[in-house]
Motif scaffolding. Structure first.
Motif, PDB file in Angstrom:
ATOM      1  N   SER A   9       0.840  -1.184   0.000  1.00  0.00           N
ATOM      2  CA  SER A   9       0.000   0.000   0.000  1.00  0.00           C
ATOM      3  C   SER A   9       0.880   1.240   0.000  1.00  0.00           C
ATOM      4  O   SER A   9       2.097   1.165   0.115  1.00  0.00           O
ATOM      5  N   LEU A  10       0.234   2.383  -0.116  1.00  0.00           N
ATOM      6  CA  LEU A  10       0.977   3.634  -0.107  1.00  0.00           C
ATOM      7  C   LEU A  10       1.708   3.794   1.220  1.00  0.00           C
ATOM      8  O   LEU A  10       1.261   3.285   2.252  1.00  0.00           O
ATOM      9  N   SER A 196      -8.552   3.380  -7.454  1.00  0.00           N
ATOM     10  CA  SER A 196      -8.887   3.305  -6.035  1.00  0.00           C
ATOM     11  C   SER A 196      -9.589   1.990  -5.708  1.00  0.00           C
ATOM     12  O   SER A 196      -9.300   1.363  -4.674  1.00  0.00           O
ATOM     13  N   ARG A 199      -7.041  -0.777  -5.655  1.00  0.00           N
ATOM     14  CA  ARG A 199      -5.851  -0.454  -4.861  1.00  0.00           C
ATOM     15  C   ARG A 199      -4.593  -0.420  -5.717  1.00  0.00           C
ATOM     16  O   ARG A 199      -3.520  -0.850  -5.282  1.00  0.00           O
ATOM     17  N   VAL A 201      -1.439   1.166  -7.352  1.00  0.00           N
ATOM     18  CA  VAL A 201      -0.508   2.277  -7.173  1.00  0.00           C
ATOM     19  C   VAL A 201       0.188   2.502  -8.512  1.00  0.00           C
ATOM     20  O   VAL A 201       1.029   1.698  -8.917  1.00  0.00           O
ATOM     21  N   ASP A 268      -7.866  10.612   4.300  1.00  0.00           N
ATOM     22  CA  ASP A 268      -7.723   9.312   3.639  1.00  0.00           C
ATOM     23  C   ASP A 268      -6.248   9.049   3.355  1.00  0.00           C
ATOM     24  O   ASP A 268      -5.703   9.531   2.366  1.00  0.00           O
ATOM     25  N   THR A 270      -4.764   6.718   2.042  1.00  0.00           N
ATOM     26  CA  THR A 270      -4.484   6.011   0.793  1.00  0.00           C
ATOM     27  C   THR A 270      -4.799   6.857  -0.435  1.00  0.00           C
ATOM     28  O   THR A 270      -4.684   6.367  -1.562  1.00  0.00           O
ATOM     29  N   HIS A 271      -5.192   8.109  -0.230  1.00  0.00           N
ATOM     30  CA  HIS A 271      -5.565   8.963  -1.367  1.00  0.00           C
ATOM     31  C   HIS A 271      -4.347   9.212  -2.260  1.00  0.00           C
ATOM     32  O   HIS A 271      -3.268   9.554  -1.780  1.00  0.00           O
ATOM     33  N   GLN A 276       2.745  10.889  -2.681  1.00  0.00           N
ATOM     34  CA  GLN A 276       2.488   9.496  -2.299  1.00  0.00           C
ATOM     35  C   GLN A 276       2.953   8.535  -3.391  1.00  0.00           C
ATOM     36  O   GLN A 276       3.548   7.489  -3.112  1.00  0.00           O
TER      37      GLN A 276
END
Length: 349
Positions: A9-10, A196, A199, A201, A268, A270-271, A276
């Motif tokens: 994840s980020l 999004s 998920r 990236v 958020d 993970t935005h 990021q």
């Protein structure tokens, strides 16, 4: 679609935003931007007054959102972005378009706004939003049903009437230009929502491609209409004019990523935003990634300024248009740097 640069994840724990919060405001150190003259507060207040009356007349948002409206500073934004505007009416029209775009974004797309937005089903909502600008054509009965649907929904209603008012001061080709640029924006919204949901990236270049669609282009492509003239379609469509337009839009969109960085992390973690994405791809900390994003912005700004200067020497009309783009970019930076209601910088300096 190529494989994600990272399966993780980020970067950063969910509470990372709290460690970045600061009261710091003002311009981002090291960011390339042009200083602008202070805005006329009376003009900004008058535009806000007209916009609020328009929004309440169309019942676009409940009274409980009045604080969000005043905090956004729509009037100050458009006065800063369009210093050569021909008149107050054109400034107000620019404000109506900006307000409508934000309503659609917040109510249809942004889950973290807490106002109903979601990536699920977004395509259906956005195609109806596009129809508020590019209306359905068919039998009279079906057209009436489609129009009734548009008028029954606040975001759709705002798009419809904002464009109607813009068409009064703009030429048909300028109006059509705006409609197509909103379609680009909607395509960018859909790409971000799709990533999004899975998920994903993106690589840095993929993210920047998405942001070339999901950016401020509808705001910048109206600069000639707001200033009271038209850059002819045959000139506007030239590749070199399209390039400086895209460079201006991309630079100012990265500005938004940088100033909204802590705000987005707080709501958020993970935005997706440029720091990021850089951090995930280069496997570095957010501070290093943020400073790298500043460098990317500065390189794009340099390209915009250099290429605009060369093109401006070829034609007074092109010079006027390039200046309008530059004014919008500079004014929008000032709005971001001074809007402490919405933005605070991370403590990276």
């Amino acid at each position: 679609m190529s494989a994600p640069a990272s399966s993780s994840s980020l970067p950063g724990p969910p509470d990372l935003a709290r460690t970045l919060r600061t009261r710091r405001s003002g311009a981002i150190p090291g960011l390339k931007y042009r200083q602008v003259a202070p805005t006329d507060p009376e003009k900004a207040e008058e535009v806000d007054r007209r916009l609020e009356a328009w929004a309440h007349g169309l019942d676009l948002f409940p009274k409980a959102w009045s604080g969000d409206f005043s905090g956004f500073q729509f009037g100050r934004a458009v006065v800063l972005q369009h210093p050569a505007a021909a008149d107050l009416e054109r400034l107000t029209v620019a404000g109506k378009l900006l307000l409508a775009e934000n309503l659609v974004d917040n109510l249809y797309c942004e889950e973290d706004e807490g106002k109903g937005g979601s990536s699920r089903g977004l395509g259906g909502r956005l195609i109806l939003a596009q129809s508020a600008l590019d209306p359905y054509h068919g039998t009279p009965g079906l057209q009436e049903q489609a129009m009734h649907g548009v008028q029954a929904d606040g975001p759709l209603r705002s798009y419809h009437w904002a464009l109607k008012d813009y068409a009064v001061v703009a030429t048909p080709s300028q109006t059509d230009r705006f409609v197509h640029d909103i379609a680009r924006l909607h395509l960018g919204y859909l790409a971000e929502a799709a990533w999004s949901e899975i998920r994903y990236v993106p690589q840095v270049w993929e993210y920047l491609v998405m942001r070339q669609f999901n950016n401020f282009r509808p705001c910048l492509s109206i600069v000639d209409a707001v200033d009271g003239y038209e850059l002819p379609e045959a000139v506007y469509a030239r590749p070199e004019i399209q390039r400086i337009t895209a460079l201006a839009c991309n630079a100012t969109t990265i500005v938004n990523d940088l100033y909204s960085f802590t705000k987005e992390l707080a709501s958020d973690p993970t935005h997706l935003n440029l720091p990021q994405v850089v951090a995930a791809n280069e496997r570095c900390g957010l501070k290093a990634a943020y400073l790298k994003a500043v460098e990317i912005h500065n390189d794009i700004m340099t390209a915009f300024e250099d290429e605009s200067a060369l093109l401006s020497a070829t034609s007074p009309l092109v010079e006027r248009y390039a200046r309008g783009l530059s004014d919008w970019v500079a004014g929008n930076h000032e709005w971001h740097a001074t809007n402490t209601h919405r933005y605070h910088l991370p403590n990276y300096w």
